[in-house]
Scaffold this motif. Structure first.
Motif, PDB file in Angstrom:
ATOM      1  N   ASP A  79      60.191 -59.236 -17.327  1.00  0.00           N
ATOM      2  CA  ASP A  79      60.606 -59.407 -18.692  1.00  0.00           C
ATOM      3  C   ASP A  79      62.043 -60.325 -18.781  1.00  0.00           C
ATOM      4  O   ASP A  79      62.519 -60.715 -19.678  1.00  0.00           O
ATOM      5  CB  ASP A  79      60.676 -57.919 -19.417  1.00  0.00           C
ATOM      6  CG  ASP A  79      61.106 -57.954 -20.923  1.00  0.00           C
ATOM      7  OD1 ASP A  79      60.333 -58.634 -21.456  1.00  0.00           O
ATOM      8  OD2 ASP A  79      62.477 -57.621 -20.905  1.00  0.00           O
ATOM      9  N   THR A  80      62.765 -59.723 -17.597  1.00  0.00           N
ATOM     10  CA  THR A  80      64.126 -60.201 -17.541  1.00  0.00           C
ATOM     11  C   THR A  80      64.158 -62.039 -17.351  1.00  0.00           C
ATOM     12  O   THR A  80      64.797 -62.584 -18.009  1.00  0.00           O
ATOM     13  CB  THR A  80      64.815 -59.521 -16.312  1.00  0.00           C
ATOM     14  OG1 THR A  80      65.071 -58.353 -16.349  1.00  0.00           O
ATOM     15  CG2 THR A  80      66.311 -60.506 -16.061  1.00  0.00           C
ATOM     16  N   LYS A 101      68.379 -55.582 -15.099  1.00  0.00           N
ATOM     17  CA  LYS A 101      69.388 -55.430 -16.083  1.00  0.00           C
ATOM     18  C   LYS A 101      68.674 -55.188 -17.234  1.00  0.00           C
ATOM     19  O   LYS A 101      67.724 -55.664 -17.749  1.00  0.00           O
ATOM     20  CB  LYS A 101      70.296 -56.734 -16.212  1.00  0.00           C
ATOM     21  CG  LYS A 101      71.189 -56.773 -15.191  1.00  0.00           C
ATOM     22  CD  LYS A 101      72.374 -56.372 -15.400  1.00  0.00           C
ATOM     23  CE  LYS A 101      73.739 -56.623 -14.648  1.00  0.00           C
ATOM     24  NZ  LYS A 101      74.868 -55.771 -14.828  1.00  0.00           N
ATOM     25  N   GLY A 102      69.263 -54.168 -18.148  1.00  0.00           N
ATOM     26  CA  GLY A 102      68.645 -53.879 -19.424  1.00  0.00           C
ATOM     27  C   GLY A 102      67.183 -52.717 -19.298  1.00  0.00           C
ATOM     28  O   GLY A 102      66.494 -52.643 -20.375  1.00  0.00           O
ATOM     29  N   GLU A 114      65.812 -53.160 -28.237  1.00  0.00           N
ATOM     30  CA  GLU A 114      65.485 -54.502 -27.681  1.00  0.00           C
ATOM     31  C   GLU A 114      66.771 -55.596 -27.876  1.00  0.00           C
ATOM     32  O   GLU A 114      66.850 -56.427 -26.950  1.00  0.00           O
ATOM     33  CB  GLU A 114      64.346 -55.054 -28.453  1.00  0.00           C
ATOM     34  CG  GLU A 114      63.008 -54.945 -28.079  1.00  0.00           C
ATOM     35  CD  GLU A 114      62.122 -56.166 -27.704  1.00  0.00           C
ATOM     36  OE1 GLU A 114      62.044 -56.985 -28.889  1.00  0.00           O
ATOM     37  OE2 GLU A 114      60.929 -56.096 -27.132  1.00  0.00           O
ATOM     38  N   LEU A 115      67.454 -55.366 -28.889  1.00  0.00           N
ATOM     39  CA  LEU A 115      68.939 -56.148 -28.757  1.00  0.00           C
ATOM     40  C   LEU A 115      69.835 -56.036 -27.596  1.00  0.00           C
ATOM     41  O   LEU A 115      70.090 -56.844 -27.123  1.00  0.00           O
ATOM     42  CB  LEU A 115      69.607 -55.945 -30.233  1.00  0.00           C
ATOM     43  CG  LEU A 115      70.935 -56.651 -30.262  1.00  0.00           C
ATOM     44  CD1 LEU A 115      70.766 -57.125 -31.675  1.00  0.00           C
ATOM     45  CD2 LEU A 115      72.076 -55.779 -30.434  1.00  0.00           C
ATOM     46  N   VAL A 116      70.062 -54.674 -27.446  1.00  0.00           N
ATOM     47  CA  VAL A 116      70.759 -54.213 -26.304  1.00  0.00           C
ATOM     48  C   VAL A 116      70.204 -54.631 -25.191  1.00  0.00           C
ATOM     49  O   VAL A 116      70.728 -55.215 -23.956  1.00  0.00           O
ATOM     50  CB  VAL A 116      71.054 -52.644 -26.426  1.00  0.00           C
ATOM     51  CG1 VAL A 116      71.647 -52.202 -24.934  1.00  0.00           C
ATOM     52  CG2 VAL A 116      71.606 -52.064 -27.549  1.00  0.00           C
ATOM     53  N   LYS A 117      68.803 -54.554 -24.899  1.00  0.00           N
ATOM     54  CA  LYS A 117      68.351 -54.881 -23.342  1.00  0.00           C
ATOM     55  C   LYS A 117      68.342 -56.454 -23.353  1.00  0.00           C
ATOM     56  O   LYS A 117      68.707 -56.962 -22.251  1.00  0.00           O
ATOM     57  CB  LYS A 117      66.674 -54.850 -23.572  1.00  0.00           C
ATOM     58  CG  LYS A 117      65.929 -55.071 -22.462  1.00  0.00           C
ATOM     59  CD  LYS A 117      64.371 -55.060 -22.778  1.00  0.00           C
ATOM     60  CE  LYS A 117      63.915 -56.193 -23.796  1.00  0.00           C
ATOM     61  NZ  LYS A 117      63.552 -57.315 -23.127  1.00  0.00           N
ATOM     62  N   GLN A 120      70.408 -58.536 -20.283  1.00  0.00           N
ATOM     63  CA  GLN A 120      69.463 -59.508 -19.457  1.00  0.00           C
ATOM     64  C   GLN A 120      69.983 -60.867 -19.396  1.00  0.00           C
ATOM     65  O   GLN A 120      69.797 -61.464 -18.458  1.00  0.00           O
ATOM     66  CB  GLN A 120      67.958 -59.496 -20.132  1.00  0.00           C
ATOM     67  CG  GLN A 120      67.105 -58.213 -19.396  1.00  0.00           C
ATOM     68  CD  GLN A 120      65.970 -58.096 -20.306  1.00  0.00           C
ATOM     69  OE1 GLN A 120      65.770 -58.607 -21.387  1.00  0.00           O
ATOM     70  NE2 GLN A 120      64.996 -57.742 -19.756  1.00  0.00           N
ATOM     71  N   ALA A 121      70.522 -61.363 -20.490  1.00  0.00           N
ATOM     72  CA  ALA A 121      71.101 -62.822 -20.552  1.00  0.00           C
ATOM     73  C   ALA A 121      72.784 -62.568 -20.494  1.00  0.00           C
ATOM     74  O   ALA A 121      73.288 -63.891 -20.723  1.00  0.00           O
ATOM     75  CB  ALA A 121      70.696 -63.423 -21.750  1.00  0.00           C
TER      76      ALA A 121
END
Length: 302
Positions: A32-33, A66-67, A129-132, A136-137
């Motif tokens: 997913d990352t 991350k996330g 999802e916004l925080v995740k 991640q990016a």
């Protein structure tokens, strides 16, 4: 066999789906990352292997996770609402088509119920999802010079969103999330039920073993992502790039992306997504169906 007592089991089934979903996040988070990184910065990576190698060299193994905390929250919240509302929406579909509560729905009707349920799940999914996605990016945002200093913790990202945009800032990309979830879960539940019908070959779907259930769940997840992946790509862009300032809405981001990077850019990161989708959703539905059978047996024994 589906009866009123089975509908009352929905909260218990929801908790089991969450356990299965948690295992999916832990095992599927690296994919997913990679998906989010490749969606938002496709020019930085040549493919999945290149993304994995560069991430490991630049950030280390922890970079793949991350996330994870918001991903777990997002998965648990989404599955809780989704499977809780799925049973409720099945009853709504029964009322709409004018059949009895105990009547089995067709594959198409189950797909419609899943699609309705996903609209409710979107409300809890979008903020997490916004925080995740931002976590991640974050490294890529710094490398590209779009931001000077990144936020490395969940709390620092949450605090930044509140300070900059207020509580409504967590709903950036809401329309994109809705555009992904509602049609996506039609294909998700539709693909799953069609696949189970195929494997059942006239028998009861409840008689299916673990391999057909795994394959059916994986097929349903694959159907979802193939159908709505470009929408998810736009959503990731909106949620991540809005860190650097005002970001256009869905149509504006979509048109700019296609015009500057081409149509294929909408499919950046599809490979890790498909790998994760098949494995994760196969495991999710396997856990869900077996726990449902177990709970129904326990109730029948009383």
């Amino acid at each position: 066999h589906r009866c009123c007592s089975c509908d009352n089991l929905q909260p218990l089934l929801t908790s089991t789906a969450c356990l299965g979903g948690t295992a999916c996040v832990v095992t599927g988070q690296p994919f997913d990352t990679a998906k989010v990184k490749m969606q938002t910065f496709p020019n930085m990576y040549k493919g999945l292997v290149d993304c994995f190698v560069k991430t490991y060299k630049q950030v280390g193994f922890r970079g793949f996770y991350k996330g994870t905390s918001p991903a777990l929250v997002a998965n648990i919240a989404e599955n809780s609402v989704l499977f809780m509302c799925y049973g409720f929406c099945q009853q709504i579909v029964r009322r709409i088509v004018g059949v009895d509560r105990k009547t089995k729905l067709s594959d198409l009707q189950n797909a419609a119920a899943g699609s309705f349920a996903s609209a409710f799940a979107t409300l809890v999914l979008c903020p997490t999802e916004l925080v995740k996605c931002r976590l991640q990016a974050m490294h890529e945002m710094q490398l590209s010079g779009k931001i000077i200093q990144g936020h490395n913790t969940v709390w620092s990202v949450v605090k930044s969103v509140i300070q900059k945009d207020g509580p409504l800032g967590f709903y950036r990309g809401l329309s994109s999330t809705l555009l992904r979830e509602v049609p996506g879960y039609f294909f998700f539940f539709g693909g799953y039920e069609l696949s189970r019908t195929f494997f059942a070959s006239g028998r009861s779907k409840d008689e299916l073993g673990p391999i057909p259930l795994l394959l059916s769940g994986g097929f349903g997840g694959s159907c979802l992502w193939i159908a709505v992946y470009p929408v998810d790509c736009v959503k990731s862009r909106i949620q991540v790039l809005s860190m650097a300032g005002k970001q256009a809405g869905f149509m504006g981001t979509f048109v700019t992306l296609v015009r500057t990077e081409g149509v294929l850019a909408l499919y950046s990161g599809l490979t890790p997504t498909m790998i994760r989708a098949f494995v994760a959703n196969g495991a999710l539905f396997l856990a869900y169906e077996y726990s449902r059978k177990l709970l129904m047996k326990q109730i029948d024994s009383y």
